[in-house]
Write a protein that holds these residues in place. Structure first.
Motif, mmCIF file in Angstrom:
data_model
loop_
_atom_site.group_PDB
_atom_site.id
_atom_site.type_symbol
_atom_site.label_atom_id
_atom_site.label_comp_id
_atom_site.label_asym_id
_atom_site.label_seq_id
_atom_site.Cartn_x
_atom_site.Cartn_y
_atom_site.Cartn_z
ATOM 1 N N PHE A 11 57.773 100.498 55.536
ATOM 2 C CA PHE A 11 57.182 99.164 55.445
ATOM 3 C C PHE A 11 57.636 98.276 56.605
ATOM 4 N N LEU A 12 58.859 98.498 57.111
ATOM 5 C CA LEU A 12 59.351 97.702 58.227
ATOM 6 C C LEU A 12 58.626 98.078 59.518
ATOM 7 N N LEU A 13 58.329 99.362 59.677
ATOM 8 C CA LEU A 13 57.591 99.813 60.858
ATOM 9 C C LEU A 13 56.153 99.302 60.814
ATOM 10 N N ILE A 14 55.552 99.320 59.630
ATOM 11 C CA ILE A 14 54.192 98.788 59.472
ATOM 12 C C ILE A 14 54.173 97.293 59.779
ATOM 13 N N LEU A 15 55.199 96.582 59.311
ATOM 14 C CA LEU A 15 55.300 95.150 59.596
ATOM 15 C C LEU A 15 55.384 94.895 61.091
ATOM 16 N N GLY A 16 56.176 95.725 61.793
ATOM 17 C CA GLY A 16 56.289 95.580 63.243
ATOM 18 C C GLY A 16 54.959 95.775 63.936
ATOM 19 N N ASN A 17 54.195 96.795 63.532
ATOM 20 C CA ASN A 17 52.872 97.023 64.112
ATOM 21 C C ASN A 17 51.921 95.877 63.794
ATOM 22 N N THR A 18 51.993 95.379 62.569
ATOM 23 C CA THR A 18 51.117 94.280 62.145
ATOM 24 C C THR A 18 51.373 93.025 62.965
ATOM 25 N N ILE A 19 52.625 92.779 63.293
ATOM 26 C CA ILE A 19 52.962 91.604 64.095
ATOM 27 C C ILE A 19 52.608 91.808 65.558
ATOM 28 N N THR A 107 57.442 103.882 65.926
ATOM 29 C CA THR A 107 58.308 102.703 65.990
ATOM 30 C C THR A 107 57.990 101.792 67.168
ATOM 31 N N LEU A 108 56.921 102.115 67.893
ATOM 32 C CA LEU A 108 56.591 101.340 69.093
ATOM 33 C C LEU A 108 56.369 99.867 68.754
ATOM 34 N N GLY A 109 55.593 99.605 67.699
ATOM 35 C CA GLY A 109 55.319 98.223 67.317
ATOM 36 C C GLY A 109 56.572 97.475 66.914
ATOM 37 N N PHE A 110 57.451 98.130 66.143
ATOM 38 C CA PHE A 110 58.699 97.483 65.729
ATOM 39 C C PHE A 110 59.586 97.190 66.931
ATOM 40 N N ASN A 111 59.692 98.163 67.849
ATOM 41 C CA ASN A 111 60.540 97.954 69.018
ATOM 42 C C ASN A 111 60.000 96.867 69.928
ATOM 43 N N ILE A 112 58.677 96.785 70.073
ATOM 44 C CA ILE A 112 58.095 95.717 70.888
ATOM 45 C C ILE A 112 58.315 94.362 70.219
#
Length: 221
Positions: A11-19, A107-112
């Protein structure tokens, strides 16, 4: 900074991509046209991209799969503005993933979101605070870059430390000693390097800094 899959829940990785996705699209739309058309601006963007790619490849491994890089966010924002900085820094992350396998697609979205969007927001806030609340003179401009870089690194450090403490399996002692302190100390190194670089740009290439105006800062207005 990049952290691979397995450290955080889905869910944290999905949140990162969503943001991340909408912010990158907005950043592309808000980027000034001259950065995509003029040859000098194109050279500037290319230089930043190549420099950051090289610096990001000089990674200091903390734990298996976790590495620290020189972020360079404050200096990038000072040179090309926040929206173009988001596009450029995100492109560096994507390029390193595709070309060198640094990072992970999941994890690309979360890391960005943590190492691009968060520090860009901090850098922009620091820039506006110094611009409107402090004298507009060259020493203050240098101090803004150094102080801003320090806060950018510490901001990323605080968020990732909190995430690791909450969701990873590493003991808290090892997180503080092997990750938090290392990233905090690197903030000082980044502040010094960025201040040197921006001093050289002010002296020799002031037009490469969209946040710096010769007449305004030299006259101290």
């Amino acid at each position: 900074m990049h952290i691979p899959a397995g450290f955080y829940p889905d869910f944290l990785l999905i949140l990162g991509n969503t943001i991340t996705i909408p912010f990158i699209l907005i950043a592309i739309w808000r980027t000034e046209t001259r950065f995509w058309s003029g040859w000098s601006e194109g050279l500037q963007i290319s230089a930043i991209f190549v420099a950051l790619t090289g610096l990001y490849m000089l990674q200091a491994d903390i734990k298996p799969g976790m590495a620290v890089h020189w972020l360079g966010v404050m200096l990038t924002v000072m040179m090309i503005g926040p929206w173009t900085a988001i596009v450029t820094l995100s492109a560096v992350h994507l390029f390193l993933l595709i070309a060198f396998g640094i990072g992970d697609i999941s994890t690309l979205g979360f890391n960005i979101s943590t190492s691009v969007l968060l520090p860009v927001a901090i850098a922009s806030a620091i820039h506006l605070l110094f611009y409107y609340k402090f004298p507009r003179i060259v020493p203050v401009y240098f101090a803004k870059v150094g102080f801003g870089d320090l806060l950018c690194m510490w901001g990323v450090d605080a968020v990732l430390t909190l995430c690791l403490l909450t969701w990873s399996d590493y003991p808290s002692f090892h997180i503080y000693q092997d990750f938090t302190l290392v990233l905090a100390l690197m903030g000082g190194m980044e502040a010094v390097i960025s201040t040197w670089v921006v001093a050289g740009l002010v002296c020799y290439f002031p037009t490469w800094l969209v946040t710096f105006n010769d007449e305004e800062y030299i006259n101290g207005k």
